[in-house]
Motif scaffolding. Structure first.
Motif, short mmCIF file in Angstrom:
data_model
loop_
_atom_site.label_atom_id
_atom_site.label_comp_id
_atom_site.label_asym_id
_atom_site.label_seq_id
_atom_site.Cartn_x
_atom_site.Cartn_y
_atom_site.Cartn_z
N HIS A 42 0.81 -1.22 0.00
CA HIS A 42 0.00 0.00 0.00
C HIS A 42 0.84 1.27 0.00
N GLY A 43 1.80 1.36 0.91
CA GLY A 43 2.56 2.60 1.07
C GLY A 43 3.83 2.62 0.26
N GLY A 44 4.88 1.95 0.75
CA GLY A 44 6.12 2.00 0.00
C GLY A 44 7.26 1.29 0.68
N LEU A 45 8.46 1.83 0.44
CA LEU A 45 9.69 1.16 0.83
C LEU A 45 10.23 1.70 2.15
N PHE A 46 11.52 1.48 2.39
CA PHE A 46 12.00 1.43 3.76
C PHE A 46 13.08 2.45 4.08
N SER A 47 13.29 2.66 5.36
CA SER A 47 14.27 3.64 5.83
C SER A 47 15.68 3.08 5.86
N ARG A 48 15.86 1.84 5.44
CA ARG A 48 17.21 1.27 5.34
C ARG A 48 17.30 0.39 4.11
N ASP A 49 18.51 0.22 3.60
CA ASP A 49 18.76 -0.68 2.48
C ASP A 49 18.80 -2.12 2.97
N GLY A 50 18.78 -3.03 2.02
CA GLY A 50 19.00 -4.43 2.33
C GLY A 50 17.78 -5.20 2.77
N VAL A 51 16.59 -4.59 2.74
CA VAL A 51 15.38 -5.31 3.15
C VAL A 51 15.08 -6.40 2.11
N THR A 52 14.85 -7.61 2.59
CA THR A 52 14.60 -8.74 1.69
C THR A 52 13.15 -9.21 1.81
N LEU A 53 12.72 -9.92 0.77
CA LEU A 53 11.38 -10.49 0.81
C LEU A 53 11.25 -11.50 1.94
N ALA A 54 12.34 -12.18 2.26
CA ALA A 54 12.30 -13.13 3.38
C ALA A 54 11.99 -12.42 4.69
N GLU A 55 12.56 -11.24 4.89
CA GLU A 55 12.24 -10.45 6.09
C GLU A 55 10.76 -10.10 6.14
N LEU A 56 10.22 -9.71 5.00
CA LEU A 56 8.81 -9.30 4.96
C LEU A 56 7.89 -10.49 5.19
N ARG A 57 8.27 -11.66 4.67
CA ARG A 57 7.47 -12.86 4.94
C ARG A 57 7.42 -13.18 6.43
N ALA A 58 8.50 -12.85 7.13
CA ALA A 58 8.62 -13.20 8.54
C ALA A 58 8.00 -12.16 9.48
N LEU A 59 7.50 -11.06 8.92
CA LEU A 59 6.92 -10.02 9.77
C LEU A 59 5.74 -10.54 10.57
N GLU A 60 5.70 -10.18 11.85
CA GLU A 60 4.55 -10.52 12.68
C GLU A 60 3.51 -9.41 12.55
N ARG A 61 2.27 -9.82 12.29
CA ARG A 61 1.21 -8.83 12.24
C ARG A 61 0.23 -9.14 13.36
N GLY A 62 -1.06 -9.18 13.13
CA GLY A 62 -2.00 -9.45 14.21
C GLY A 62 -2.01 -8.35 15.25
N ARG A 63 -1.80 -7.11 14.82
CA ARG A 63 -1.72 -5.98 15.75
C ARG A 63 -2.00 -4.69 15.01
N GLN A 64 -2.13 -3.63 15.78
CA GLN A 64 -2.24 -2.30 15.18
C GLN A 64 -0.88 -1.88 14.63
N PRO A 65 -0.86 -1.11 13.55
CA PRO A 65 0.43 -0.72 12.97
C PRO A 65 1.27 0.07 13.96
N PRO A 66 2.55 -0.26 14.10
CA PRO A 66 3.44 0.52 14.97
C PRO A 66 3.81 1.84 14.32
N GLU A 67 4.50 2.71 15.06
CA GLU A 67 4.87 4.03 14.55
C GLU A 67 6.20 4.02 13.81
#
Length: 502
Positions: free
Chosen positions: A356-381
């Protein structure tokens, strides 16, 4: 909305300026006022981007004029650029601590960012300056109530697992009245006929029975619980695939998309890229339609979470109020629970990244990292989840502070690094109104798609959707105008404090 006023008083030093410098100063003030007046006209015409540019030119000529900063803050608020609006409002207050509108604008920006306690301090300042102002007292009281409610909710929160809203719903106790003539689930399931009936029913401004609405929400939650944070989508070589951006409760424009591009089916798959609700006053109809198609075609209909699928946004921008008006507060709480489990992003054929929004405040973010993200919560800041929902592209290289006050802004080099690291072709995101409904940036590697035409009945933008085939994944754009809708204005169910934005 606006005030007059020329340049702020400049320090002239100990010596008298010569005639030429006085003349230059007067010319500068005259130019600034001309730009300010032009900006006010563009604001009134709801051309807020143009208004911002013109206020900026006025500020460049008279940087210490508090009126110019206050007016630009108002334009940024209308664009939901809360970070920029906050900076301008703070500068307004620095320049003139007695200027009440500066405090109002700053409070509005803080509320847009969900910072209620800080907003309350500004309302307190207004109350001190205008103790008999009924409007100021009303806003102060409402903001204080929200702060107290949030504090109470934090106080009663406990670490152990709580009973969920979903667990408290007793469908068996809900009776279908004899006079209900609307769409009905078949053996508790969504069918093609049910979806056709549902869309016709909603077009006639009728409500789905609450038992069926609750059943859809319970079923969609159970499905989403099993999904990853990043969903991989396979598109056969000859098959068409459609990506839509923000819908924002504009149900009749959603129906127009299906008229133009076909109703979702296994042969006509879709991905809706967040911000299904809020602002538009037919958000309930939009989200139940989308969730219905997700249940009907789970492997051919996809939904990403947007920044407006969150409790704070829904309380501010109307969805919470709409669900309460059409159903109940318990259903509103269940929607919040369901939204927590929406996927955060998708990858199409291993080549196209969609969020929905976009990319990240650091380089090197991988799809594997995004697959591993924990959700089930309100978006953090902050962090990856926040940036997926809130970030925006910028034309210049590098990264910058977010104009929204949340997430970041990322340049073409950031996009290049992300697609190269993850062997992608390009990124599709939404989140921003575009005049033509879409925008291609960063050398074709960052595409914005926005599907709510004439957003909030004021922006005069077109809507758009993207189609591609599985073979070459080349994006093709379809644009369209808004269609008529019943006479229910956008933001009809929004928190009354939101009147500060209009």
């Amino acid at each position: 909305m606006f005030d007059g006023g020329g340049c702020g008083t400049d320090a002239l030093g100990d010596t008298m300026p010569d005639h030429s410098s006085l003349k230059a100063d007067e010319d500068r003030k005259t130019e600034a006022e001309t730009y300010k007046n032009q900006a006010n006209e563009r604001f009134t015409a709801q051309a807020f981007d143009e208004a911002v540019d013109l206020y900026t030119k006025a500020i460049e000529r008279c940087p210490d004029n508090h009126i110019y900063h206050a007016n630009r803050s108002a334009a940024h608020l209308r664009l939901e650029n809360f970070g920029y609006a906050l900076a301008d409002a703070s500068r307004t207050v620095e320049l003139d601590k007695t200027y009440v509108k500066g405090y109002y604008r700053r409070a509005a920006a803080l509320m847009g960012m969900g910072k209620w306690k800080q907003a309350l301090r500004d309302f307190e300042s207004v109350m001190k300056a205008r103790p008999r102002d009924k409007d100021a007292r009303e806003k102060f009281t409402k903001c204080r109530m929200i702060v107290r409610r949030l504090a109470f909710e934090r106080a009663i929160a406990v670490d152990e697992v709580q009973t969920t809203v979903a667990d408290s719903i007793d469908l068996d106790s809900m009776t279908i009245e004899d006079d209900y003539a609307g769409p009905a689930l078949e053996d508790g399931r969504v069918t093609v006929q049910f979806m056709a009936d549902l869309m016709r029913w909603f077009k006639d401004q009728k409500l789905l029975h609450r038992k069926y609405a609750f059943k859809i929400l319970l079923d969609i939650k159970q499905y989403l619980l099993q999904q990853p944070s990043l969903v991989d989508v396979a598109i056969p070589e000859q098959s068409k695939f459609t990506v839509c951006g923000d819908i924002h409760g504009q149900f009749y424009d959603l129906m127009n998309i299906f008229e133009l591009n076909g109703v979702p089916s296994e042969a006509n798959p879709y991905l809706f890229n967040g911000d299904f609700v809020d602002r538009g006053s037919f958000s309930v109809e939009c989200i139940l339609t989308l969730f219905g198609f997700k249940l009907l075609y789970p492997n051919h209909f996809f939904m990403s979470r947007g920044n407006h699928e969150s409790e704070t946004m829904n309380q501010m921008y109307g969805f919470d109020g709409e669900v309460n008006a059409k159903y109940s507060s318990r259903m509103a709480d269940l929607f919040t629970e369901v939204y927590n489990w929406l996927p955060l992003c998708h990858v199409l054929n291993g080549r196209v990244f969609v969020t929905h929004g976009g990319l990240f405040s650091r380089d090197g973010v991988t799809l594997a990292e995004l697959r591993a993200l924990e959700r089930g919560r309100q978006p953090p800041e902050e962090g990856l989840m926040c940036e997926l929902l809130w970030s925006d592209p910028q034309p210049q290289p590098g990264r910058g502070p977010s104009k929204r006050g949340v997430g970041c802004q990322f340049g073409p080099d950031v996009t290049d690094e992300f697609v190269r690291t993850n062997r992608l072709d390009y990124v599709v995101r939404s989140h921003e109104v575009k005049a033509t409904g879409y925008e291609v940036a960063h050398g074709g590697k960052c595409i914005t798609v926005f599907s709510a035409p004439n957003y909030c009945d004021t922006m005069n933008n077109k809507g758009a959707f993207i189609t591609m085939t599985g073979g070459d994944m080349t994006p093709k754009y379809t644009t369209y105008e808004a269609v008529p809708h019943p006479n229910v204005k956008p933001m009809a169910y929004a928190n009354s404090l939101m009147s500060m934005f209009v």
